[in-house]
Every structure is written in C-alpha cells, then in structure tokens.
Design an enzyme around this catalytic site. Sequence first.
Site, short mmCIF file in Angstrom:
data_model
loop_
_atom_site.label_atom_id
_atom_site.label_comp_id
_atom_site.label_asym_id
_atom_site.label_seq_id
_atom_site.Cartn_x
_atom_site.Cartn_y
_atom_site.Cartn_z
N SER A 1 0.83 -1.21 0.00
CA SER A 1 0.00 0.00 0.00
C SER A 1 0.86 1.26 0.00
O SER A 1 1.68 1.46 0.92
CB SER A 1 -0.91 0.01 1.23
OG SER A 1 -1.46 1.30 1.39
N MET B 1 -8.70 8.50 0.13
CA MET B 1 -9.63 8.84 1.23
C MET B 1 -10.15 10.26 1.06
O MET B 1 -9.47 11.11 0.50
CB MET B 1 -8.89 8.75 2.56
CG MET B 1 -8.21 7.43 2.81
SD MET B 1 -7.36 7.47 4.38
CE MET B 1 -6.46 5.92 4.30
N GLY C 1 -1.21 0.88 9.83
CA GLY C 1 -0.59 0.53 11.11
C GLY C 1 -1.53 0.14 12.23
O GLY C 1 -1.15 0.18 13.39
N SER D 1 2.37 -0.88 6.42
CA SER D 1 3.47 -0.63 7.36
C SER D 1 4.43 -1.82 7.50
O SER D 1 5.64 -1.61 7.66
CB SER D 1 2.91 -0.24 8.73
OG SER D 1 1.87 -1.09 9.10
C1 DX5 Z 1 -6.51 1.35 5.58
C2 DX5 Z 1 -5.97 1.05 4.21
C3 DX5 Z 1 -4.91 0.03 4.16
C4 DX5 Z 1 -3.67 0.37 4.92
C5 DX5 Z 1 -3.00 -0.90 5.33
O1 DX5 Z 1 -7.52 2.28 5.45
O2 DX5 Z 1 -7.03 0.59 3.38
O3 DX5 Z 1 -4.59 -0.30 2.81
O4 DX5 Z 1 -2.77 1.16 4.20
O5 DX5 Z 1 -1.93 -0.58 6.15
P1 DX5 Z 1 -1.31 -1.59 7.19
O6 DX5 Z 1 -0.78 -2.75 6.41
O7 DX5 Z 1 -0.25 -0.77 7.86
O8 DX5 Z 1 -2.42 -2.00 8.13
#
Ligand code: DX5
Length: 216
Positions: free
Chosen positions: A8, A37, A145, A198
């Site tokens: 991501s 977002m 995260g 993360s």
């Molecule tokens: C959350 C996002 C995810 C996020 C995942 O709203 O949709 O894609 O970046 O991040 P980690 O792997 O850090 O949970």
Amino acid sequence: MPCKIAPSLLAADFLHLEESLMMINQSDADMLHLDIMDGVFVPNISFGFPVLEQAAKICTKPLDAHLMIVEPQKFIPEVKKLRAYMMNVHYEACMHLHRVIWEIKESGMKAGVTLNPHTPIELLEDIIQDIDMVLLMSVNPGFGGQKFINHSIEKVSRLKNMILQKNLNTWIEVDGGINMETGKALVDAGADILVTGSFVFNAANPLETIKKLKNL
Ligand code: DX5
Ligand code: ZN
C-alpha cells in the site's frame, strides 16, 4: 502456497515517493494498492489524483485503487485515467452498487467490492457473480498501522465457501494489519491477495519482506 502481494502506497515515504515506487517496481509485488480517502467516508485524507497521476507514470505494477470515499462512481474517469487495473468501491458507500460495478467494468477496469469489518459477506449474495474481487477490510479503514481484527480469518473462510459453492473464481483480497502471522492465517483460509502497508515499508528489507509474504 504463493499468494499475490499488493503493497500500500499509504505507508511509503512521501518525501521520497520515487524511491518507494522504484523499490515496488523491482520487487516481487503483484500490484500497487492505492488508498484514496476523502475525510467523509473515513476520518482521514490521504492523497488525491494529482499525486497519483505522477506515481502512475513511473509505477510498472498494475494499480489496485481502493476508494474510501462517498459517491465513488463520480471518480471512475479519474481512476481510469491512472490506467488502474482494479477499482474497489465500498459496499457501504454505494446506494446503487450494481450500476457502479457495471460502470467500472464498462470503462475497462476490473471491479472490486470492499466490505468494512462489520459488513457481513452474506450481503454479497446477489452481486458476487458480477464482480472480479472482494476486498475484505481487516481493520477499520482510514489509517495504516492498525491492529488486525482476528474475526477476518473466519470471514475469509466463509467467503471462500460462498465463491466455491457458486462455482466462481472471484479473488479475495484482505487489507489491514497484515504481517507474516496474520498473512499466513489468511492465505490458509483462502485469501488470494494480501495488502500490506506498514509491515513492508517499515521493514529493514522491504524487498525480502515482500518475497517472504508471497511464499507464506
Ligand atoms: C486502511 C488502508 C490500508 C492500509 C494498510 O484504510 O485501506 O490499505 O494502508 O496498512 P497496514 O498494512 O499498515 O495495516
Ligand atoms: Zn486499502
């Protein structure tokens, strides 16, 4: 069993975006996941299309766009302009989901439907045959995260059963709190693609981490 990995961009170093993208290009990653977002559907704002257009110019991996916004159908042309491979819209954000799915497909992209952690997979009964992928959130969307929600593993198994029973080959992607341990449980339960933010970008060796995740 090998699975697909979609790092991501949200977890990349925004001061050195080009370096992060070059790392992804060199890696074994299958797609680049873009978390878009709006501060309305989720309580956070990430990056917009001017930034993504630059990123798309140098990214050699297929783009997996995850729209955490209200009225995502308004942005189908912008996502298409990025040459995205997949456009994911939230079930909770679409009043006329069937129409939105067909608009995405008619524009030439694959269509994915995303479910928040509280949204039951059973609500997909009458749309799953029209979509290419289900993106299950394993955290509440809006931030990287966060802690993995364990119930997501059972949700993946139930969704996999639904897909097999209907004789479909819909992909299951899971997003949020993924590391070696949660990733392994998800792949064993039937996940095809893991989104990882993360865990990859904070790793001492992101390339090696992507490789290991792919071969859980
Ligand atoms: C959350 C996002 C995810 C996020 C995942 O709203 O949709 O894609 O970046 O991040 P980690 O792997 O850090 O949970
Ligand atoms: Zn995401």
